[in-house]
Motif scaffolding. Sequence first.
Motif, PDB file in Angstrom:
ATOM      1  N   ASP B  40       0.806  -1.220   0.000  1.00  0.00           N
ATOM      2  CA  ASP B  40       0.000   0.000   0.000  1.00  0.00           C
ATOM      3  C   ASP B  40       0.839   1.270   0.000  1.00  0.00           C
ATOM      4  O   ASP B  40       0.381   2.313  -0.402  1.00  0.00           O
ATOM      5  CB  ASP B  40      -0.932   0.002   1.217  1.00  0.00           C
ATOM      6  N   ASN B  41       2.078   1.175   0.477  1.00  0.00           N
ATOM      7  CA  ASN B  41       2.896   2.389   0.560  1.00  0.00           C
ATOM      8  C   ASN B  41       3.925   2.483  -0.555  1.00  0.00           C
ATOM      9  O   ASN B  41       4.912   3.182  -0.435  1.00  0.00           O
ATOM     10  CB  ASN B  41       3.583   2.448   1.928  1.00  0.00           C
ATOM     11  N   ARG B  44       4.255   4.402  -6.386  1.00  0.00           N
ATOM     12  CA  ARG B  44       3.074   4.565  -7.222  1.00  0.00           C
ATOM     13  C   ARG B  44       3.015   5.860  -8.011  1.00  0.00           C
ATOM     14  O   ARG B  44       2.158   6.715  -7.769  1.00  0.00           O
ATOM     15  CB  ARG B  44       1.812   4.506  -6.356  1.00  0.00           C
ATOM     16  N   ARG B  47      -0.414   6.966  -8.921  1.00  0.00           N
ATOM     17  CA  ARG B  47      -1.354   7.673  -8.055  1.00  0.00           C
ATOM     18  C   ARG B  47      -1.073   9.158  -8.036  1.00  0.00           C
ATOM     19  O   ARG B  47      -1.863   9.926  -7.526  1.00  0.00           O
ATOM     20  CB  ARG B  47      -1.306   7.115  -6.628  1.00  0.00           C
ATOM     21  N   LEU B 161      -6.652   7.405 -11.651  1.00  0.00           N
ATOM     22  CA  LEU B 161      -7.069   6.511 -10.575  1.00  0.00           C
ATOM     23  C   LEU B 161      -8.108   5.519 -11.079  1.00  0.00           C
ATOM     24  O   LEU B 161      -8.033   4.316 -10.820  1.00  0.00           O
ATOM     25  CB  LEU B 161      -7.632   7.314  -9.405  1.00  0.00           C
TER      26      LEU B 161
ATOM     27  N   GLY C 397      -4.859  -1.994   0.944  1.00  0.00           N
ATOM     28  CA  GLY C 397      -4.500  -0.981   1.917  1.00  0.00           C
ATOM     29  C   GLY C 397      -5.369   0.244   1.708  1.00  0.00           C
ATOM     30  O   GLY C 397      -5.973   0.420   0.645  1.00  0.00           O
ATOM     31  N   PRO C 398      -5.447   1.114   2.727  1.00  0.00           N
ATOM     32  CA  PRO C 398      -6.352   2.269   2.636  1.00  0.00           C
ATOM     33  C   PRO C 398      -5.971   3.249   1.529  1.00  0.00           C
ATOM     34  O   PRO C 398      -6.840   3.908   0.968  1.00  0.00           O
ATOM     35  CB  PRO C 398      -6.225   2.943   4.008  1.00  0.00           C
ATOM     36  N   ASN C 399      -4.685   3.346   1.201  1.00  0.00           N
ATOM     37  CA  ASN C 399      -4.309   4.328   0.183  1.00  0.00           C
ATOM     38  C   ASN C 399      -4.661   3.856  -1.214  1.00  0.00           C
ATOM     39  O   ASN C 399      -5.097   4.639  -2.055  1.00  0.00           O
ATOM     40  CB  ASN C 399      -2.829   4.682   0.327  1.00  0.00           C
ATOM     41  N   GLN C 400      -4.491   2.572  -1.460  1.00  0.00           N
ATOM     42  CA  GLN C 400      -4.946   2.040  -2.749  1.00  0.00           C
ATOM     43  C   GLN C 400      -6.467   2.108  -2.810  1.00  0.00           C
ATOM     44  O   GLN C 400      -7.041   2.388  -3.863  1.00  0.00           O
ATOM     45  CB  GLN C 400      -4.463   0.595  -2.936  1.00  0.00           C
ATOM     46  N   MET C 401      -7.126   1.873  -1.673  1.00  0.00           N
ATOM     47  CA  MET C 401      -8.579   1.946  -1.616  1.00  0.00           C
ATOM     48  C   MET C 401      -9.061   3.354  -1.938  1.00  0.00           C
ATOM     49  O   MET C 401     -10.021   3.548  -2.689  1.00  0.00           O
ATOM     50  CB  MET C 401      -9.048   1.553  -0.204  1.00  0.00           C
ATOM     51  N   LYS C 402      -8.386   4.327  -1.372  1.00  0.00           N
ATOM     52  CA  LYS C 402      -8.733   5.732  -1.626  1.00  0.00           C
ATOM     53  C   LYS C 402      -8.577   6.019  -3.115  1.00  0.00           C
ATOM     54  O   LYS C 402      -9.394   6.690  -3.736  1.00  0.00           O
ATOM     55  CB  LYS C 402      -7.804   6.635  -0.812  1.00  0.00           C
ATOM     56  N   SER C 403      -7.536   5.500  -3.697  1.00  0.00           N
ATOM     57  CA  SER C 403      -7.266   5.754  -5.106  1.00  0.00           C
ATOM     58  C   SER C 403      -8.301   5.061  -5.997  1.00  0.00           C
ATOM     59  O   SER C 403      -8.722   5.593  -7.016  1.00  0.00           O
ATOM     60  CB  SER C 403      -5.832   5.309  -5.406  1.00  0.00           C
TER      61      SER C 403
END
Lengths: 98, 375, 474
Positions: B40-41, B44, B47, B161, C397-403
């Motif tokens: 997740d971090n 990217r 993004r 996105l 994860g929350p950031n991919q979810m947000k995206s």
Amino acid sequence: MSFRRSDTGGTNVRFTFEGRSLEAKEGETLAAALLAAGVREFRHTPASNQPRGPFCMMGICFECLVEVDSRANQQACMLNVRPGMVVRLQRAARDPEA
Amino acid sequence: MSGGGPVADVIVIGGGLVGAALAYGLSREGQAVTLLDEGDNAFRASRGNFGLVWVQGKGSRSPAYARWTRASADLWPAFATQLLEETAIDVGYRKPGGLTLCMSEAEMESRCTLLQGLRTSLHEYDFQMLDRLELRELLPAVGETVVGASFCPHDGHVSPLLLLRALHQAILDRVAYRPGEEVIAIERRDGLFHVRTRRGTRAAIQLVLAAGLGNAKLAPRVGLQAPVVPVRGQILVTERLQPFLPLPTMQVRQTEVGTVMLGDSHEEVGFDVSTTVAASRDITRRAIAQFPFLGDVQMIRTWGALRVMTADGLPIYEQSQTHPGAYIVTCHSGVTLAAVHAKQLAPAIARGDLPPELDAFCAERFEECHVVQAQ
Amino acid sequence: MRKVDLAVVGAGPAGLAAAVEASACGLSVVVLDEQPTIGGQIYRHIERVVEAAPGRTAALGDDYLRGAALAQSFRASGADYQEGSLVWHVEGSILWYLRDGRSGSLKAGRILLATGAMERPLPVPGWTLPGVMTAGAGQILLKTAGLLPGQRTVLLGNGPLLLLLAQQLLAAGGTIDAIVETVPRARYLQALCHVPAAWGSGYLPRGLRMLRALRRAGVKFYRGAQDLRIEGKEAAEAVTFRMGARMVSLAASHVFLHEGVVPNTHFTRLLGCDHLWDVGQQCFRPVTDRWGNTSVEGIMAAGDSAGILGAVAAEDAGRVAALEAAHRLGWLDSSIRDEKAHPLLRRLENQARGRRFLDNLYAPTHRVPREPDIVVCRCEEVTAGEIRSAVRIGGHGPNQMKSYLRCGMGPCQGRMCGLTVTSLIADELKLSPQEVGYFRVRPPLKPVPLQAIAEACPTEEMAEAPASGQARWG
């Protein structure tokens, strides 16, 4: 059905909401004043035009957004009522032409 | 799973816009694909992308790049429709043409010279210089200090996105997508590539490195070079507005949900994706000069992302000579090139080669190769 | 640019107490708060109420009145108070804020974040309807405007604030139809093992008194309610729930939800501080040492934003942080700091022990929404079902979810949905919230007009301020 005041007293302040003249007490938030006047719907969501009203009253939820003196998306719970304030529903997204 | 287990046709390393578009295209060619991605971090670049599908001005020193870019822009409408049909996700692709606003006569002149140069080298190149009056007719909200603009009908924009989401949705049942699996080791053995992550080792006939900045470390393991450096871009995004900007510009664009993105900064600060007040201020000042009403509009969020940059700003497309079947694909225009990656590059890789028009993009063109280690 | 020893963000109990203590140690102090009056939320409008509406204080009780004494100490302390100042970022040692629509900046030797708590979201069907608010909102309306909800008022959820609100509304002359509690009956027994500590810290006796008063006032009590729904077309009209085998429906125009309070970590996250998942309190909080230092040098956190211990403890925590700040800035020897802090730290430990009873009894029951139609991100109207589906395409994860879904991209910047998004991902992937993580928080802390950003003036200090004071990984 709406909120009522538990104490009288305090200085009256007049403002308008959607063209109607309403009375508030000096020092209270715009959100409280609108709720006391029986207003439940403050805005329509930009995503799907759903009606929303205040939820947290502390500036966290951004549900109580209204248009104040031509400024869009103001948090009514974080503003104190001023005499002569012109308040309108926040109808979905801000209009850049305004 | 380690050792034994089905052998994929291709392992693609990197699940961002480049890797996902390739995995998507490869799967449509009937290839069995495994797509490995970080967690997740991850950095990217996807993004942090501004969302332009942009032709104008690109490739002024590389006709091959200008042509490749144009080819992708031409394929984009069909690509977007295809994704909509397969996933029911509208990625917000619109092709109204695009504008580069000029804030001085000098800027107008140099812009015109640049685009004229492209017209000369490519023999046909659609663009138009608009003066203040013509620009105001298109964009009534434009500010007094904007002198004019260059317009190109092939430009458009999309939500990066939603694009990534649609690609991930499209490959859901067709590709073995494995997030949270950073690559630890790559080995070539018995004619196959063996790729090890924390979950074990997988094997494939071919291997595509599409890991953005991560390619720098991975490329040498298969006899390739990826001299890429991070170049930070900071972007600001506003609250939603009613539609006011029908055409995207290079620095201000209104998205499909009405938010406005402000951008176009370039900093070399290593692997740092934080945002700075100084850059936010500069971006905002320029945006307000271009669209004065923006001063009252609220900024909701800023972010920084790392572009994957080569020394000449052009992509690297190369198949390894020492490890045939291993490819490197890296670029900073993962959005613009997504269509051509999915619909031309992927089928070529499936056939075991790269399209001949990409010969210009091998890493040998760099005189010195700075191999930047990702931290 | 103006320079100050200690900048305090938040004029609630922790911030005010810290300012008093720091001033007494000789530091220059500025307290910035977004609101136009001091008191934070728990003591909101305290000065005004005491002066202009003393009748209200009787209903609000001694807990509220405590704020008056604190306010007086603060006014006498010599600390500078900047009301109506929204701090939207901290870069290096510079605070950027918005006041009266203009941009301002302030350089500080040390920064104390005392931004308090927020209500834990309780996402149930219909929770976005007008007429539905948090219990805290109900309290704020009473405190700041003396408002009482009209007929058909139902309190719904779990936690001592629900009972406190009920008591305050009744004392002020309001009526409540029902309190619908979701605490499973079995938990009352489990919580009993923490009774001694709870008694010692004062929680339990107060709670029992409250319950007695409510029963006497004829408020209907439902315990162990499940399957909560709020029904209505354009606004709340009814609350339905299941009691064992039977379904209950109550007419309700005013619904007050509560599922406990959690630290408001938005600022500490923005500044890149490390956070941990507190299993006892079922929430994230910043990692701090006993003095309130976070993992970022120069940034401290005290009060409920560092961990929920309540308003009284917040004062002690504020004072501890102030003593530490004074020590770090060279105003106080470590031995003096330790001596002054010792009784405060003892009291804090006592409060923490007492909390465990409450934390156990009132552990959240609705952290993970089950029904797919429940709106999780209120701003962007993203549902629980959409989030679960997105996990399956790779939203781990929350950031991919947000995206993928835009949850967390609205004006509240993920404050209302953050915990729920993390919990849903954790539920789908069978991971702990700690492993799943949380939204990356970016400037501005709250939405600000672009004009204010454009006006953020450069200074020679800004050129020196390190760009990577925030987390390297964004």
